[in-house]
Design an enzyme around this catalytic site. Sequence first.
Site, PDB file in Angstrom:
ATOM      1  N   ARG A 100       0.817  -1.211   0.000  1.00  0.00           N
ATOM      2  CA  ARG A 100       0.000   0.000   0.000  1.00  0.00           C
ATOM      3  C   ARG A 100       0.852   1.262   0.000  1.00  0.00           C
ATOM      4  NH1 ARG A 100      -3.711  -2.842   3.464  1.00  0.00           N
ATOM      5  NH2 ARG A 100      -5.569  -3.334   2.261  1.00  0.00           N
ATOM      6  N   GLY A 101       2.018   1.200   0.605  1.00  0.00           N
ATOM      7  CA  GLY A 101       2.909   2.364   0.596  1.00  0.00           C
ATOM      8  C   GLY A 101       3.298   2.749  -0.816  1.00  0.00           C
TER       9      GLY A 101
END
Length: 168
Positions: A100-101
Site C-alpha cells: 500500500r505504501g
Amino acid sequence: LIGSGNPEEGELRPQLLDRFGLSVDVSSPRDIASRIEVLKRRDAYEQDAEAFHAKWAKDEQRLAARIVAGRKAVGSVALSDRLMTMMAHLCMQLGVDGLRGELTLMRAARAKAALSKRMEVTVEDVLAVAPMALRHRLRRDPLDEAGSAPRIERAVAAVGAVAEVGHV
C-alpha cells in the site's frame, strides 16, 4: 474522505492506519507574522462571512479549476520503472509492510504531477509526497525518539541522493 484525529487521545491500530492514503501533521504556526495572519483572517470571517468568502472566491475558483484539470489528466500521467524502483527502495528502507505504501506513493506522485500540469512524474514529485504517504505506515521505533517524520526525511534524502546519481 478526510478525517482528523488527536494522537493525545490514543493511537489507531496499524491495520487501520494502513488503510488511510495520505496523512499530514497539522500544527500551530511557529512565527508571529503567520499567527497574526491567522487571527486576522478568522476575525474577518467572524465579522462578515459573506465579505470574507467574496474576498477569497477568485483564489478558490482558480484552485478548483486546477484540481478539476488535474483529475482529468491524472490517468495519463506517466511513471517510469526507475521511479517505481525508487518507491520500492524507499518503502523497503523504511520497513513498510505490504504494498500500500508504494501504491499510495504512485497515486499521490501522479496527482502532484497532474496538478502541476505535467504528464510525467519526477523524482521531486515522489520525494514531496513521500512523508504524507508513508509517515503513518511506519512501525513505532521505541529507540528512535525523533519519531516518524525525521525517519522519513532521512530515508527520502538517502533515496533521493541515489536517484539523482541515477543508481535507482
